[in-house]
Design a protein around this motif. Structure first.
Motif, PDB file in Angstrom:
ATOM      1  N   TYR A   1      10.616  -9.517 -12.749  1.00  0.00           N
ATOM      2  CA  TYR A   1       9.187  -9.321 -12.424  1.00  0.00           C
ATOM      3  C   TYR A   1       8.757  -7.871 -12.718  1.00  0.00           C
ATOM      4  CZ  TYR A   1       5.158  -8.450  -9.401  1.00  0.00           C
ATOM      5  OH  TYR A   1       3.943  -8.051  -8.913  1.00  0.00           O
ATOM      6  N   ILE A   2       9.566  -6.913 -12.258  1.00  0.00           N
ATOM      7  CA  ILE A   2       9.201  -5.489 -12.465  1.00  0.00           C
ATOM      8  C   ILE A   2       9.200  -5.166 -13.964  1.00  0.00           C
ATOM      9  CG2 ILE A   2       9.952  -3.083 -12.033  1.00  0.00           C
ATOM     10  CD1 ILE A   2       8.929  -4.374  -9.476  1.00  0.00           C
ATOM     11  N   LYS A   3      10.204  -5.700 -14.665  1.00  0.00           N
ATOM     12  CA  LYS A   3      10.271  -5.424 -16.121  1.00  0.00           C
ATOM     13  C   LYS A   3       9.064  -6.037 -16.828  1.00  0.00           C
ATOM     14  CE  LYS A   3      15.153  -4.587 -16.687  1.00  0.00           C
ATOM     15  NZ  LYS A   3      16.426  -5.295 -16.526  1.00  0.00           N
ATOM     16  N   SER A   4       8.665  -7.239 -16.394  1.00  0.00           N
ATOM     17  CA  SER A   4       7.530  -7.887 -17.066  1.00  0.00           C
ATOM     18  C   SER A   4       6.240  -7.110 -16.811  1.00  0.00           C
ATOM     19  CB  SER A   4       7.382  -9.333 -16.605  1.00  0.00           C
ATOM     20  OG  SER A   4       6.875  -9.346 -15.289  1.00  0.00           O
ATOM     21  N   LYS A   5       6.143  -6.483 -15.626  1.00  0.00           N
ATOM     22  CA  LYS A   5       4.936  -5.704 -15.299  1.00  0.00           C
ATOM     23  C   LYS A   5       4.881  -4.398 -16.077  1.00  0.00           C
ATOM     24  CE  LYS A   5       4.518  -4.554 -11.139  1.00  0.00           C
ATOM     25  NZ  LYS A   5       3.934  -3.932  -9.987  1.00  0.00           N
ATOM     26  N   SER A   6       6.095  -3.841 -16.362  1.00  0.00           N
ATOM     27  CA  SER A   6       6.153  -2.515 -17.000  1.00  0.00           C
ATOM     28  C   SER A   6       5.947  -2.608 -18.508  1.00  0.00           C
ATOM     29  CB  SER A   6       7.500  -1.838 -16.734  1.00  0.00           C
ATOM     30  OG  SER A   6       7.935  -2.103 -15.447  1.00  0.00           O
ATOM     31  N   LYS A   7       5.931  -3.834 -19.064  1.00  0.00           N
ATOM     32  CA  LYS A   7       5.820  -3.975 -20.530  1.00  0.00           C
ATOM     33  C   LYS A   7       4.446  -3.544 -21.025  1.00  0.00           C
ATOM     34  CE  LYS A   7       9.234  -7.418 -21.639  1.00  0.00           C
ATOM     35  NZ  LYS A   7       9.468  -8.838 -21.545  1.00  0.00           N
TER      36      LYS A   7
ATOM     37  N   GLU B   1       0.842  -1.219   0.000  1.00  0.00           N
ATOM     38  CA  GLU B   1       0.000   0.000   0.000  1.00  0.00           C
ATOM     39  C   GLU B   1       0.864   1.251   0.000  1.00  0.00           C
ATOM     40  OE1 GLU B   1      -2.554  -0.406   3.446  1.00  0.00           O
ATOM     41  OE2 GLU B   1      -3.345  -2.299   2.653  1.00  0.00           O
ATOM     42  N   ASP B   2       2.060   1.158   0.614  1.00  0.00           N
ATOM     43  CA  ASP B   2       2.972   2.314   0.672  1.00  0.00           C
ATOM     44  C   ASP B   2       3.754   2.509  -0.632  1.00  0.00           C
ATOM     45  OD1 ASP B   2       2.163   2.885   3.167  1.00  0.00           O
ATOM     46  OD2 ASP B   2       4.010   2.263   4.200  1.00  0.00           O
ATOM     47  N   GLY B   3       3.491   1.709  -1.633  1.00  0.00           N
ATOM     48  CA  GLY B   3       4.106   1.959  -2.945  1.00  0.00           C
ATOM     49  C   GLY B   3       5.276   1.055  -3.304  1.00  0.00           C
ATOM     50  N   TYR B   4       5.607   0.105  -2.425  1.00  0.00           N
ATOM     51  CA  TYR B   4       6.660  -0.843  -2.812  1.00  0.00           C
ATOM     52  C   TYR B   4       6.076  -1.797  -3.839  1.00  0.00           C
ATOM     53  CZ  TYR B   4       9.229   1.039   1.120  1.00  0.00           C
ATOM     54  OH  TYR B   4       9.871   1.898   1.965  1.00  0.00           O
ATOM     55  N   GLU B   5       6.831  -2.049  -4.911  1.00  0.00           N
ATOM     56  CA  GLU B   5       6.271  -2.861  -6.008  1.00  0.00           C
ATOM     57  C   GLU B   5       6.609  -4.341  -5.857  1.00  0.00           C
ATOM     58  OE1 GLU B   5       6.689  -0.937  -9.993  1.00  0.00           O
ATOM     59  OE2 GLU B   5       7.598   0.624  -8.765  1.00  0.00           O
ATOM     60  N   ALA B   6       7.601  -4.641  -5.062  1.00  0.00           N
ATOM     61  CA  ALA B   6       7.941  -6.043  -4.765  1.00  0.00           C
ATOM     62  C   ALA B   6       8.584  -6.091  -3.388  1.00  0.00           C
ATOM     63  CB  ALA B   6       8.903  -6.597  -5.815  1.00  0.00           C
ATOM     64  N   VAL B   7       8.519  -7.270  -2.780  1.00  0.00           N
ATOM     65  CA  VAL B   7       9.078  -7.454  -1.434  1.00  0.00           C
ATOM     66  C   VAL B   7       9.964  -8.690  -1.448  1.00  0.00           C
ATOM     67  CG1 VAL B   7       8.515  -7.984   0.977  1.00  0.00           C
ATOM     68  CG2 VAL B   7       7.068  -6.391  -0.298  1.00  0.00           C
ATOM     69  N   PHE B   8      11.164  -8.559  -0.870  1.00  0.00           N
ATOM     70  CA  PHE B   8      12.028  -9.741  -0.679  1.00  0.00           C
ATOM     71  C   PHE B   8      12.069 -10.040   0.819  1.00  0.00           C
ATOM     72  CE2 PHE B   8      16.079 -11.733   0.418  1.00  0.00           C
ATOM     73  CZ  PHE B   8      16.089 -12.814  -0.465  1.00  0.00           C
ATOM     74  N   ILE B   9      11.726 -11.265   1.195  1.00  0.00           N
ATOM     75  CA  ILE B   9      11.767 -11.642   2.621  1.00  0.00           C
ATOM     76  C   ILE B   9      13.051 -12.421   2.900  1.00  0.00           C
ATOM     77  CG2 ILE B   9      10.569 -12.789   4.515  1.00  0.00           C
ATOM     78  CD1 ILE B   9       7.978 -12.607   2.924  1.00  0.00           C
TER      79      ILE B   9
END
Ligand SMILES: Cc1cc2nc3c(=O)[nH]c(=O)nc-3n(C[C@H](O)[C@H](O)[C@H](O)COP(=O)(O)OP(=O)(O)OC[C@H]3O[C@@H](n4cnc5c(N)ncnc54)[C@H](O)[C@@H]3O)c2cc1C
Ligand code: SF4
Length: 464
Positions: free
Chosen positions: A458-464, A225-233
């Protein structure tokens, strides 16, 4: 022309009698001459097997070749192109089971001392006064959250920053570094070394937010919700396991984690800190991995007269790094091998006064090829101790599990992630001990690297 000496150059170290009275680093590092001489033992093999033994594929013969040529900066650049924490790895990786186990020089003598050379190059760079700030690309505008600042989280954060991402690391503790600061003692991995590696990441623009417990201060959902587009645990495996034997609740029974955290992170060994820690005299440490070796050596340094390692298998099965076992022996740690604790005894005040063990013999190998211990009936005996420290492993803390929808977990509580670090929940990746359970620094770093690569895809695939 390679130097054909059979043995590695020995590592200069503090005298065992002196070092048990202090928390300073035991292994002192090669001086320049010893490093150059050792580097000359490398044959610069065409098909270097050593590299296949390294979980992050450090270009070993190439960095050693630079060292031989006296180009220490070149050697450092080669190492750090695949390993972002070389001063740490040079000190704590189990090289004898990894790169050095594959080195051809090990066939007829001792392998090249790859770990010691890696440490030498990393320390040279750390002590260099005129270091240039690491070059990083400008922000690409994508925000990623990393949970945990251990080797998995730090590696993932560093790699993502190098790709242009804005990375915020959320760390529960007030100090960053994970097990590198709260678990592994100062005499094996000085905190300044970890701090310098972390400063390097900060200089690259990685932000670390301490005292932020994901699942308490903020949840994974709120991060999105705070704008992070992915999370690594990369939240590790900090929950100690216990033996579940009678007497484990008596006063004087501790997890290794508690003793090590109080000593390392809370500085209980220093007079200028008032962190409470028990005064003990005769200590049984149950387990024989790196954690057990660290706990036993810490107990010795805190003044215990006798410290016993209690382990149900034999010497050949000891899981700790060989160097840690040798250092522990030299410091007077006493090994009770082939002995399995079955009960803890206490006096009338509820304080520990002994640990009961059953002698074992080795039977058939288990599925991992290690011979299983088999109890010898009627061989119980009691070792007189006032403290028992349990060091038989850890599992992931359930906090994230209990507060994050959409993840799946293994039977042992690890987060399920595929070979790319992807979890069952879109946009959430995981790696290191949080997935595998307690493993090694370099495995956690490898998982952090994989996670960073997958997040980028993942981010690149979403931005396509
Ligand atoms: C005493 C000891 C000695 C060891 N010795 C060696 C050795 O010699 N060689 C070797 O290779 N390996 C060694 N290991 C194992 C190695 O340290 C670990 O495998 C490695 O640190 C795992 O890295 P990680 O990043 O996955 O987790 P960790 O290093 O555990 O880091 C996880 C971080 O996440 C934080 N965190 C947890 N939950 C949350 C949350 N909810 N929100 C925010 N932050 C959170 C934790 O505070 C911690 O800082 C040792 C381990 C111990 C305990
Ligand atoms: S296998 Fe050994 S000798 Fe060959 S390149 Fe690697 S370190 Fe050098």
């Amino acid at each position: 022309m390679a130097n054909m000496r059979m043995d590695k150059n020995p590592m200069p170290e503090q005298d065992p009698k002196v070092r048990v009275t202090n928390f300073d680093e035991v292994a002192l590092g090669y001086p320049l001459e010893a490093a150059m001489d050792e580097a000359a033992r490398c044959l610069n093999c065409k098909n270097p097997q050593c590299r296949t033994g390294c979980p992050v594929s450090v270009r070993i013969p190439e960095f050693i070749e630079k060292l031989v040529a006296g180009d220490l900066d070149g050697a450092y650049d080669i190492i750090t192109s695949t390993n972002s924490l070389p001063a740490v790895c040079g000190r704590v990786c189990p090289q004898e089971k990894q790169c050095e186990s594959k080195c051809v020089r090990g066939i007829k003598g001792q392998s090249v001392a790859i770990g010691r050379l890696e440490r030498f190059v990393a320390d040279y760079h750390m002590n260099k006064p005129d270091k240039a700030a690491p070059a990083v690309p400008p922000s690409n505008g994508h925000k990623i959250a990393v949970i945990g600042s251990g080797p998995a989280g730090l590696t993932c954060a560093g790699d993502l920053r190098k790709m242009g991402y804005d990375v915020d690391v959320f760390e529960a503790f007030h100090k960053s570094g994970g097990v590198l600061v709260y678990g592994i003692p100062q005499f094996r991995l000085p905190k300044e070394i970890v701090a310098a590696e972390i400063d390097n990441l900060k200089a690259m623009g990685v932000k670390i937010i301490n005292n932020a417990i994901i699942g308490k201060s903020i949840t994974v959902d709120e991060l999105f919700e705070d704008g992070y587009e992915a999370v690594f645990i990369g939240s590790g495996a900090g929950l100690p396991q216990f033996l579940h034997i009678p007497g484990e609740n008596y006063l004087g029974v501790y997890s290794a984690n508690e003793i090590l955290t109080r000593t390392n992170l809370m500085k209980a060994y220093r007079d200028d800190y008032d962190t409470p820690i028990k005064k003990f005299n005769r200590v049984a440490v149950v387990g024989a991995g790196n954690v057990a070796m660290d706990a036993s050596r810490v107990a010795k340094r805190l003044g215990a007269e006798h410290v016993y390692i209690c382990y149900r298998r034999g010497r050949d099965e000891l899981p700790a790094r060989l160097e840690e076992v040798e250092h522990a022996e030299a410091e007077g740690i006493e090994f009770n091998l082939l002995n399995n604790p079955c009960a803890i005894h206490a006096d009338e005040t509820g304080h520990v006064c002994g640990i009961e063990m059953i002698r074992q013999e080795l039977g058939e190998p288990d599925e991992k090829g290690r011979r299983s211990p088999v109890a010898i009936p009627g061989s119980n005996w009691v070792l007189d101790v006032d403290t028992v420290i349990i060091a038989i492993g850890t599992s992931p803390n359930p906090l994230i599990r209990n507060t994050t929808e959409g993840l799946t977990f293994t039977r042992k509580g690890g987060i399920e992630a595929d070979e790319n670090g992807a979890t069952a929940r879109e946009g959430v990746f995981a790696g290191g001990d949080a997935v595998t359970g307690s493993a090694t620094v370099i495995m956690a770093m490898g998982a952090g690297k994989t996670g960073a690569k997958s997040i980028d895809e993942y981010i690149k695939s979403k931005s396509k």
